[in-house]
Design a protein around this motif. Structure first.
Motif, PDB file in Angstrom:
ATOM      1  N   ARG A   1       0.900  -1.206  -0.102  1.00  0.00           N
ATOM      2  CA  ARG A   1      -0.057   0.152   0.037  1.00  0.00           C
ATOM      3  C   ARG A   1       1.103   1.236  -0.137  1.00  0.00           C
ATOM      4  O   ARG A   1       0.575   2.347  -0.845  1.00  0.00           O
ATOM      5  N   ALA A   2       2.141   1.352   0.788  1.00  0.00           N
ATOM      6  CA  ALA A   2       3.025   2.490   0.697  1.00  0.00           C
ATOM      7  C   ALA A   2       3.576   2.422  -0.582  1.00  0.00           C
ATOM      8  O   ALA A   2       3.537   3.851  -1.028  1.00  0.00           O
ATOM      9  N   GLU A   3       3.898   1.509  -1.210  1.00  0.00           N
ATOM     10  CA  GLU A   3       4.581   1.606  -2.548  1.00  0.00           C
ATOM     11  C   GLU A   3       3.490   2.193  -3.546  1.00  0.00           C
ATOM     12  O   GLU A   3       3.851   3.020  -4.223  1.00  0.00           O
ATOM     13  N   ALA A   4       2.340   1.856  -3.431  1.00  0.00           N
ATOM     14  CA  ALA A   4       1.322   2.340  -4.427  1.00  0.00           C
ATOM     15  C   ALA A   4       1.161   3.837  -4.053  1.00  0.00           C
ATOM     16  O   ALA A   4       0.980   4.615  -5.029  1.00  0.00           O
ATOM     17  N   ARG A   5       1.076   4.359  -2.702  1.00  0.00           N
ATOM     18  CA  ARG A   5       0.961   5.699  -2.410  1.00  0.00           C
ATOM     19  C   ARG A   5       2.297   6.255  -3.009  1.00  0.00           C
ATOM     20  O   ARG A   5       2.039   7.663  -3.447  1.00  0.00           O
ATOM     21  N   ILE A   6       3.463   5.954  -2.795  1.00  0.00           N
ATOM     22  CA  ILE A   6       4.779   6.547  -3.339  1.00  0.00           C
ATOM     23  C   ILE A   6       4.506   6.789  -4.822  1.00  0.00           C
ATOM     24  O   ILE A   6       4.743   7.985  -5.429  1.00  0.00           O
ATOM     25  N   LYS A   7       4.210   5.988  -5.678  1.00  0.00           N
ATOM     26  CA  LYS A   7       4.104   6.094  -6.937  1.00  0.00           C
ATOM     27  C   LYS A   7       2.904   7.002  -7.444  1.00  0.00           C
ATOM     28  O   LYS A   7       3.094   7.587  -8.458  1.00  0.00           O
ATOM     29  N   SER A   8       1.901   7.043  -6.616  1.00  0.00           N
ATOM     30  CA  SER A   8       0.850   7.901  -7.058  1.00  0.00           C
ATOM     31  C   SER A   8       1.021   9.430  -6.674  1.00  0.00           C
ATOM     32  O   SER A   8       0.581  10.440  -7.394  1.00  0.00           O
ATOM     33  N   SER A   9       1.777   9.479  -5.536  1.00  0.00           N
ATOM     34  CA  SER A   9       1.840  10.763  -5.078  1.00  0.00           C
ATOM     35  C   SER A   9       3.091  11.735  -5.566  1.00  0.00           C
ATOM     36  O   SER A   9       3.260  12.738  -5.582  1.00  0.00           O
ATOM     37  N   LYS A  10       4.143  10.755  -5.956  1.00  0.00           N
ATOM     38  CA  LYS A  10       5.372  11.443  -6.460  1.00  0.00           C
ATOM     39  C   LYS A  10       5.989  12.394  -5.193  1.00  0.00           C
ATOM     40  O   LYS A  10       6.129  13.654  -5.590  1.00  0.00           O
ATOM     41  N   ILE A  11       6.048  11.943  -4.037  1.00  0.00           N
ATOM     42  CA  ILE A  11       6.892  12.694  -3.076  1.00  0.00           C
ATOM     43  C   ILE A  11       8.418  12.637  -3.250  1.00  0.00           C
ATOM     44  O   ILE A  11       8.858  13.266  -2.367  1.00  0.00           O
ATOM     45  N   GLY A  12       8.957  12.131  -3.951  1.00  0.00           N
ATOM     46  CA  GLY A  12      10.344  12.039  -4.193  1.00  0.00           C
ATOM     47  C   GLY A  12      11.167  10.864  -3.703  1.00  0.00           C
ATOM     48  O   GLY A  12      12.133  10.840  -3.839  1.00  0.00           O
ATOM     49  N   THR A  13      10.389   9.894  -3.227  1.00  0.00           N
ATOM     50  CA  THR A  13      10.963   8.550  -2.547  1.00  0.00           C
ATOM     51  C   THR A  13      10.989   7.531  -3.615  1.00  0.00           C
ATOM     52  O   THR A  13      10.006   7.394  -4.533  1.00  0.00           O
TER      53      THR A  13
ATOM     54  N   ASP B   1      10.977   1.491  -5.344  1.00  0.00           N
ATOM     55  CA  ASP B   1      12.007   0.413  -5.298  1.00  0.00           C
ATOM     56  C   ASP B   1      12.898   0.331  -4.002  1.00  0.00           C
ATOM     57  O   ASP B   1      13.099  -0.782  -3.530  1.00  0.00           O
ATOM     58  N   LEU B   2      13.592   1.294  -4.097  1.00  0.00           N
ATOM     59  CA  LEU B   2      14.555   1.321  -3.045  1.00  0.00           C
ATOM     60  C   LEU B   2      13.735   1.229  -1.493  1.00  0.00           C
ATOM     61  O   LEU B   2      14.400   0.681  -0.478  1.00  0.00           O
ATOM     62  N   PHE B   3      12.709   1.921  -1.319  1.00  0.00           N
ATOM     63  CA  PHE B   3      11.749   1.790  -0.158  1.00  0.00           C
ATOM     64  C   PHE B   3      11.817   0.493  -0.007  1.00  0.00           C
ATOM     65  O   PHE B   3      11.690   0.083   1.150  1.00  0.00           O
ATOM     66  N   MET B   4      10.989  -0.309  -1.001  1.00  0.00           N
ATOM     67  CA  MET B   4      10.796  -1.738  -0.755  1.00  0.00           C
ATOM     68  C   MET B   4      12.202  -2.393  -0.335  1.00  0.00           C
ATOM     69  O   MET B   4      11.942  -3.285   0.599  1.00  0.00           O
ATOM     70  N   ILE B   5      13.057  -2.390  -1.012  1.00  0.00           N
ATOM     71  CA  ILE B   5      14.151  -3.203  -0.744  1.00  0.00           C
ATOM     72  C   ILE B   5      14.633  -2.736   0.808  1.00  0.00           C
ATOM     73  O   ILE B   5      15.118  -3.585   1.478  1.00  0.00           O
ATOM     74  N   LYS B   6      14.653  -1.630   1.205  1.00  0.00           N
ATOM     75  CA  LYS B   6      14.885  -1.246   2.560  1.00  0.00           C
ATOM     76  C   LYS B   6      14.212  -1.923   3.536  1.00  0.00           C
ATOM     77  O   LYS B   6      14.875  -2.652   4.478  1.00  0.00           O
ATOM     78  N   ASN B   7      13.017  -1.732   3.445  1.00  0.00           N
ATOM     79  CA  ASN B   7      12.061  -2.366   4.656  1.00  0.00           C
ATOM     80  C   ASN B   7      11.998  -3.859   4.514  1.00  0.00           C
ATOM     81  O   ASN B   7      11.784  -4.533   5.378  1.00  0.00           O
TER      82      ASN B   7
ATOM     83  N   GLU C   1       7.430 -16.652   0.970  1.00  0.00           N
ATOM     84  CA  GLU C   1       7.483 -16.686  -0.556  1.00  0.00           C
ATOM     85  C   GLU C   1       7.058 -15.636  -1.256  1.00  0.00           C
ATOM     86  O   GLU C   1       7.719 -14.809  -1.983  1.00  0.00           O
ATOM     87  N   GLN C   2       6.120 -14.916  -0.203  1.00  0.00           N
ATOM     88  CA  GLN C   2       5.844 -13.505  -0.787  1.00  0.00           C
ATOM     89  C   GLN C   2       6.951 -12.510  -0.676  1.00  0.00           C
ATOM     90  O   GLN C   2       7.343 -11.627  -1.378  1.00  0.00           O
ATOM     91  N   LEU C   3       7.369 -12.743   0.493  1.00  0.00           N
ATOM     92  CA  LEU C   3       8.570 -11.597   0.731  1.00  0.00           C
ATOM     93  C   LEU C   3       9.808 -11.963  -0.243  1.00  0.00           C
ATOM     94  O   LEU C   3      10.279 -10.653  -0.606  1.00  0.00           O
ATOM     95  N   ASP C   4       9.922 -13.216  -0.588  1.00  0.00           N
ATOM     96  CA  ASP C   4      11.123 -13.147  -1.453  1.00  0.00           C
ATOM     97  C   ASP C   4      10.781 -12.819  -2.678  1.00  0.00           C
ATOM     98  O   ASP C   4      11.829 -12.163  -3.409  1.00  0.00           O
TER      99      ASP C   4
ATOM    100  N   GLN D   1      11.866  -8.707  -7.167  1.00  0.00           N
ATOM    101  CA  GLN D   1      11.097  -7.946  -7.885  1.00  0.00           C
ATOM    102  C   GLN D   1      11.792  -6.356  -7.839  1.00  0.00           C
ATOM    103  O   GLN D   1      12.027  -5.662  -8.767  1.00  0.00           O
ATOM    104  N   SER D   2      11.798  -6.113  -6.582  1.00  0.00           N
ATOM    105  CA  SER D   2      12.389  -4.772  -6.178  1.00  0.00           C
ATOM    106  C   SER D   2      13.846  -4.399  -6.634  1.00  0.00           C
ATOM    107  O   SER D   2      14.031  -3.387  -7.107  1.00  0.00           O
ATOM    108  N   ILE D   3      14.594  -5.561  -6.482  1.00  0.00           N
ATOM    109  CA  ILE D   3      16.142  -5.411  -6.651  1.00  0.00           C
ATOM    110  C   ILE D   3      16.236  -5.411  -8.256  1.00  0.00           C
ATOM    111  O   ILE D   3      17.009  -4.436  -8.968  1.00  0.00           O
ATOM    112  N   TYR D   4      15.602  -6.213  -9.007  1.00  0.00           N
ATOM    113  CA  TYR D   4      15.698  -6.126 -10.528  1.00  0.00           C
ATOM    114  C   TYR D   4      15.088  -4.835 -11.030  1.00  0.00           C
ATOM    115  O   TYR D   4      15.557  -4.260 -11.879  1.00  0.00           O
ATOM    116  N   ALA D   5      13.911  -4.309 -10.439  1.00  0.00           N
ATOM    117  CA  ALA D   5      13.418  -2.918 -11.003  1.00  0.00           C
ATOM    118  C   ALA D   5      14.421  -1.999 -10.732  1.00  0.00           C
ATOM    119  O   ALA D   5      14.617  -1.034 -11.480  1.00  0.00           O
TER     120      ALA D   5
END
Length: 788
Positions: free
Chosen positions: A593-605, A608-614, A701-704, A709-713
């Protein structure tokens, strides 16, 4: 026939010759008579021995009327020996000159002839033997000795003849008896067969009579037991040894009637015996209940009147046991009934009357625990009040520890008293017919080895008003105190009893109670957490903690995972725990949900890096806690699995797979192992995560998949950006420097204390960019080759 010693006194011929010549020389010319051939050698010692033998022989003949027993004694020289000596001597004896050869033969034969008269007819012709009176005496003595031996031989011969005649007569009698027996046997064969038939019939009748008598015993016992159980004082029978015999006899009668149900009135007798057995057991129940009431009336008053804890304990256990056991045979009879229904460990027995006995045993259990609950109610209530007061004044954790220890000690004392009384020790069992199941509902307020509900009933209301951390501390203390200790081989019975109680308390009550609090906290702080713009930004780290700039729901998930691991044993954390699955699953959903919000709001984060970090933070916590399986309880094929590699098969033909090889070295960030856990394939061909390809029941499995996907993107996007900038500015001007500076700032802010992660990501971007250029050149060359 004679031994060698018989001839031992015969003198040597040469010695006889020497003696004769000496006598002839010494006689002189005036004495012309030669020495007698019958004269014995001139040996004093030898003659003395022979004289003694002859005198002993004469004395025996005078003393006894019958001739003495034959003995071998040295005999005198025979005439044949004397004749041989005379023939060898060179003299002018007229006897030896006429017929030397015939004379010798006749002389030897006549020497063996024993004549009864004193005169001896030598029959040697007309020659006369000249000798002195001494020679005649010696000859007479020698003949007398032979006569004695001859008489003994004649007597032996007569005896032997008599024995032979008697033996012949006995043989003739035996032969006649054998003929008679054979005749009788021939004549009595049919009679003997008839006798054998009669004996066989007699034995059959005896066996039949014995069986009939035994069967009649089972019928005749009805009147006896009926009189005993219906007598006015039948209630006193339960305190006598005869009660056990009555139960044994009733069991035998019931078994006999059940086995021989085709006998006359067998069903009627079976029903009557079963009703009598029920009546006898009812008498035992009444007697035991009366005994309990008597003991309880004495002990309960003393417990209520005293305020000392030690005095109450002594009255509740020591005095109660002492008074209850003061009976003749009531307790042994109760133990007999209980052991007829259950074995030593409380497992139900299978038998003909097992249902009747188990029903009586359960009634005895209920009566006993009802009295114990009533007598110990003041003690239990006092401890419960003390627990609630201490939880308010001091701390819930300290009060819970004290209360649990007191309950475990009382439970052990009750189990010891129960075993002495009923002679069984019920073990945990899920069988509905076992003693454990019957005892679970017997006691309501008293903690026993089978009933731990009172502990949970007292703890849960108090713990329910506290936070989750306090609950985890109490549950963790119970786990570490009684379950995680390494007991020696000589484990005490008290420690084993407490361990069993603690395991059942946790499994049946506290773990379920704790899981419910965890689920409520997950729903409140993770699933329903509000997403603010500030939480979507990756800020700088504080105190060098990797979770300080993480997404707030991820921080809470890490905290909950640590609390759950501290309060639960490793086996429960590692085997498909629903709490762990829900934590990870809700955290992943919050990150999406946070990733979708980041992509839609364009707050500068960077999303993909946000997902990799968390995702790395969440994965690192799972690996640190050694949580290997993150599946729901409904997942098919549940089981403990160890983490493997995500990319188990990496194709060497695709240069983009080098990214996966580089990122597998993130061991400095994820202690113990690489964070890659499941799946196969490579980075370049990693499919996007969607609801169709995410495993529904496996949060790991979901986490992996999300992490791949995040690292690849991320690497692919930055590699493309760098290649585009290089294509626009061949000289590598300001655009390239600005892009690299922005990438460095972004990676340093996200991974401040993980320089290895930053370096590996940069290297992966460079390799991906080179791979893209190489693929573009190959595509360009291929297009040129296809043109005509």
């Amino acid at each position: 026939m004679f031994e060698d010693s018989w001839y031992s006194i015969v003198p040597d011929i040469q010695q006889r010759r020497g003696t004769g010549s000496a006598n002839s020389q010494s006689a002189g010319p005036g004495h012309r008579r030669r020495a007698s051939l019958l004269q014995q050698p001139n040996d004093t010692s030898d003659n003395g021995g022979r004289g003694n033998q002859l005198s002993a022989l004469y004395e025996n003949r005078e003393d006894t009327a019958s001739p003495p027993s034959p003995t071998l004694i040295p005999r005198a020289h025979s005439w044949s020996d004397l004749a041989g000596i005379a023939n060898a001597r060179p003299t002018k004896n007229p006897i030896s000159t006429q017929h030397p050869r015939n004379h010798n033969v006749h002389f030897q034969l006549d020497a063996l002839t024993l004549c009864p008269s004193e005169t001896v007819d030598w029959a040697m012709g007309k020659d006369e033997i000249e000798g002195e009176a001494t020679t005649d005496d010696l000859l007479q003595a020698s003949l007398q000795e032979y006569s004695l031996y001859h008489g003994q031989l004649e007597m032996t011969e007569r005896h032997l003849g008599t024995l032979v005649e008697d033996a012949d007569s006995a043989l003739r009698i035996l032969e006649s008896l054998c003929k008679s027996f054979r005749t009788v046997e021939e004549q009595t064969t049919s009679f003997r067969s008839q006798c054998d038939d009669l004996l066989t019939e007699q034995k059959r009748l005896e066996v039949l009579a014995e069986e009939v008598g035994t069967d009649l015993h089972y019928y005749a016992y009805l009147d006896n037991v009926l009189r005993r159980l219906n007598a006015p004082g039948a209630g006193r029978l339960v305190d006598d040894e005869a009660f056990g015999e009555v139960l044994t006899s009733l069991d035998s009668c019931i078994a006999f009637m059940t086995k021989n149900n085709h006998y006359r009135d067998a069903e009627s007798y079976l029903a009557r015996y079963q009703s009598l057995l029920t009546k006898a057991l009812h008498l035992l129940e009444v007697g035991f209940t009366n005994r309990l009431e008597k003991v309880s009336g004495e002990v309960s008053r003393q417990i209520a009147s005293t305020q000392s804890e030690s005095a109450r304990h002594a009255l509740a256990y020591g005095r109660f046991e002492e008074i209850l056991m003061e009976s003749y045979s009531l307790i042994p009879n109760i133990q007999t009934v209980v052991l007829s229904a259950y074995d030593q460990y409380g497992q139900a027995k299978t038998g003909l009357n097992s249902d009747i006995y188990s029903n009586t045993a359960n009634n005895l259990f209920h009566a006993y625990w009802a009295v114990r609950d009533r007598d110990l109610k003041p003690i239990v209530q006092h401890e419960l009040d003390a627990f609630k007061q201490e939880a308010k004044d001091v701390s819930v954790e300290t009060a819970a520890r004290t209360f649990i220890k007191q309950c475990f000690e009382r439970s052990y004392n009750e189990a010891t008293l129960f075993q002495k009384l009923f002679s069984i020790e019920p073990h945990y069992s899920t069988d509905s017919k076992s003693a454990f199941t019957a005892l679970r509902s017997s006691s309501r307020s008293l903690v026993t080895g089978t009933n731990i509900t009172p502990i949970a009933t007292a703890l849960q209301p108090v713990l329910g008003t506290r936070d989750l951390k306090t609950i985890c501390l109490v549950v963790g203390w119970v786990t570490s105190e009684y379950l995680l200790l390494e007991y020696d081989e000589d484990e005490t019975p008290f420690a084993a009893h407490c361990r069993g109680l603690a395991s059942r308390l946790l499994v049946e009550h506290l773990w379920t109670f704790t899981d419910a609090f965890f689920e409520a906290e997950i729903a409140r702080s993770i699933a329903k957490a509000a997403i603010t713009p500030e939480s979507l930004k990756i800020g700088p780290m504080t105190n060098n903690e990797s979770t300080s700039n993480a997404f707030p729901p991820v921080k809470k998930a890490v905290e909950l995972l640590g609390m759950f691991d501290q309060s639960m044993p490793k086996e429960r954390c590692q085997r498909n725990s629903p709490v762990v699955f829900k934590i990870v699953n809700e955290s992943i959903a919050g990150l999406q949900r946070a990733e979708a919000r980041i992509k839609s709001s364009k707050i500068g984060t960077d999303a993909d890096l946000f997902m990799i970090k968390n995702l790395l933070i969440l994965k690192n916590e799972l690996m640190s806690l050694e949580i290997g399986d993150v599946r729901s309880s409904q997942a098919p094929g549940m089981g403990l699995e160890h983490f493997g590699q995500i990319w188990e098969t990496i194709s060497s033909n695709n240069p983009l797979n080098i990214v996966g090889n580089i990122l597998t070295s993130f061991s400095s960030y994820i202690p113990g192992s690489s964070y890659w856990s499941r799946g196969n394939g490579n980075v370049a061909s990693a499919p996007p995560v969607s609801s169709q390809n995410i495993t529904q029941h496996d949060a790991g499995e979901q986490l992996d998949n999300l992490l791949r996907q995040s690292i690849y993107a991320f690497t692919r996007r930055w590699a493309t950006t760098i290649n585009e900038a290089l294509a626009k500015n061949k000289l590598g001007g300001k655009n390239i420097a600005k892009i690299e500076r922005d990438l460095d700032e972004m990676l340093d802010r996200a991974f401040t204390n993980q320089p290895e992660v930053v370096a590996k990501l940069k290297e992966a971007i460079q390799i991906d960019a080179s791979a893209q250029n190489e693929a573009a050149r190959e595509a360009k060359l291929g297009s040129r080759a296809t043109k005509p």
